[in-house]
Design a protein around this motif. Sequence first.
Motif, PDB file in Angstrom:
ATOM      1  N   PRO A  71       0.851  -1.247  -0.139  1.00 42.30           N
ATOM      2  CA  PRO A  71       0.089  -0.068  -0.107  1.00 42.30           C
ATOM      3  C   PRO A  71       0.868   1.325   0.113  1.00 42.30           C
ATOM      4  CG  PRO A  71       0.169  -0.740   2.262  1.00 42.30           C
ATOM      5  CD  PRO A  71       0.917  -1.634   1.401  1.00 42.30           C
ATOM      6  N   SER A  72       0.412   2.442  -0.719  1.00 43.02           N
ATOM      7  CA  SER A  72       1.070   3.660  -0.523  1.00 43.02           C
ATOM      8  C   SER A  72       0.069   4.353   0.566  1.00 43.02           C
ATOM      9  CB  SER A  72       0.625   4.404  -2.068  1.00 43.02           C
ATOM     10  OG  SER A  72       1.480   3.834  -2.758  1.00 43.02           O
ATOM     11  N   LEU A  73       0.679   4.986   1.316  1.00 45.14           N
ATOM     12  CA  LEU A  73       0.005   5.622   2.629  1.00 45.14           C
ATOM     13  C   LEU A  73       0.378   7.021   2.952  1.00 45.14           C
ATOM     14  CD1 LEU A  73       0.917   2.722   5.002  1.00 45.14           C
ATOM     15  CD2 LEU A  73      -1.294   3.063   4.078  1.00 45.14           C
ATOM     16  N   LEU A  74      -0.508   7.737   3.433  1.00 41.72           N
ATOM     17  CA  LEU A  74      -0.179   9.224   4.034  1.00 41.72           C
ATOM     18  C   LEU A  74      -0.908   9.124   5.125  1.00 41.72           C
ATOM     19  CD1 LEU A  74       1.139  11.837   3.570  1.00 41.72           C
ATOM     20  CD2 LEU A  74      -1.233  12.521   2.821  1.00 41.72           C
ATOM     21  N   LEU A  75      -0.157   9.575   6.213  1.00 44.31           N
ATOM     22  CA  LEU A  75      -0.699   9.713   7.723  1.00 44.31           C
ATOM     23  C   LEU A  75      -0.779  11.447   7.699  1.00 44.31           C
ATOM     24  CD1 LEU A  75      -1.786   9.016  10.579  1.00 44.31           C
ATOM     25  CD2 LEU A  75       0.825   8.639  10.984  1.00 44.31           C
ATOM     26  N   SER A  76      -1.789  12.187   8.022  1.00 40.83           N
ATOM     27  CA  SER A  76      -1.706  13.661   8.264  1.00 40.83           C
ATOM     28  C   SER A  76      -0.892  14.243   9.308  1.00 40.83           C
ATOM     29  CB  SER A  76      -3.329  14.213   8.015  1.00 40.83           C
ATOM     30  OG  SER A  76      -3.819  13.937   9.276  1.00 40.83           O
ATOM     31  N   ALA A  80       0.125  11.409  16.089  1.00 35.19           N
ATOM     32  CA  ALA A  80      -1.341  10.733  16.040  1.00 35.19           C
ATOM     33  C   ALA A  80      -0.752   9.142  16.474  1.00 35.19           C
ATOM     34  CB  ALA A  80      -2.179  10.747  15.046  1.00 35.19           C
ATOM     35  N   ALA A  81       0.211   8.545  16.099  1.00 41.26           N
ATOM     36  CA  ALA A  81       0.585   7.268  16.114  1.00 41.26           C
ATOM     37  C   ALA A  81       0.818   7.104  17.815  1.00 41.26           C
ATOM     38  CB  ALA A  81       1.894   7.085  15.509  1.00 41.26           C
ATOM     39  N   LEU A  82       1.126   8.144  18.516  1.00 41.95           N
ATOM     40  CA  LEU A  82       1.302   7.790  19.858  1.00 41.95           C
ATOM     41  C   LEU A  82      -0.005   7.560  20.677  1.00 41.95           C
ATOM     42  CD1 LEU A  82       3.504  10.904  20.641  1.00 41.95           C
ATOM     43  CD2 LEU A  82       4.408   8.498  20.522  1.00 41.95           C
ATOM     44  N   ASP A  83      -1.081   7.930  20.102  1.00 44.79           N
ATOM     45  CA  ASP A  83      -2.427   7.570  20.617  1.00 44.79           C
ATOM     46  C   ASP A  83      -3.572   6.643  19.718  1.00 44.79           C
ATOM     47  OD1 ASP A  83      -1.960   9.427  22.823  1.00 44.79           O
ATOM     48  OD2 ASP A  83      -2.252  11.057  21.356  1.00 44.79           O
ATOM     49  N   TYR A  84      -3.172   6.497  18.540  1.00 43.84           N
ATOM     50  CA  TYR A  84      -4.178   5.617  17.824  1.00 43.84           C
ATOM     51  C   TYR A  84      -3.533   4.596  17.174  1.00 43.84           C
ATOM     52  CZ  TYR A  84      -7.305   9.612  18.484  1.00 43.84           C
ATOM     53  OH  TYR A  84      -8.059  10.435  19.104  1.00 43.84           O
TER      54      TYR A  84
END
Length: 160
Positions: A71-76, A80-84
């Motif tokens: 997959p190609s991915l984009l996280l805005s 947020a990775a600390l909580d979700y």
Amino acid sequence: MSVKEPVAGFAVAVVREDGKWRCSALDAGALTGLDAAITELAKLRSTGAVFGLLAVDDEFFVIVRPSPRGPSLLLSDAAAALDYDIAADVLDVLRVDLPDEEDDSIWPEGDLDILADVGLPGPELEVIAGEVDLYPDEQLQMIAQRCGFGGEFTALLDEI
């Protein structure tokens, strides 16, 4: 195995086939883990573009674009990775370390050119992701408008 808590927000599949855009709701489970989102999107067989737009808990968005090579991915917002879980999943697939807990800056992580072939160049997507005064649904609406499926996207959100 732990049961993942439901997450507020929405997940939308976007398909472009024969020059026409189609938006449909994905199962809410797509917001709890990246594998679930990829699995849901992989079910949508299409000769055209297929990607998912996920707005998570009024905090951030994820764009997922499955392909045979991964997959190609984009996280805005990488923080947020600390909580979700889903944000942590994205960073894991991208092989990016979790941000420092003291770092309160917001930055996107992943492929900024993920939608370049459907009308949204990377620099413009970076600007949209950096609009910290907007909620994720508003950012995704801007993305939908820029790519040419704003009407379909808005109509679907009105239903869900």
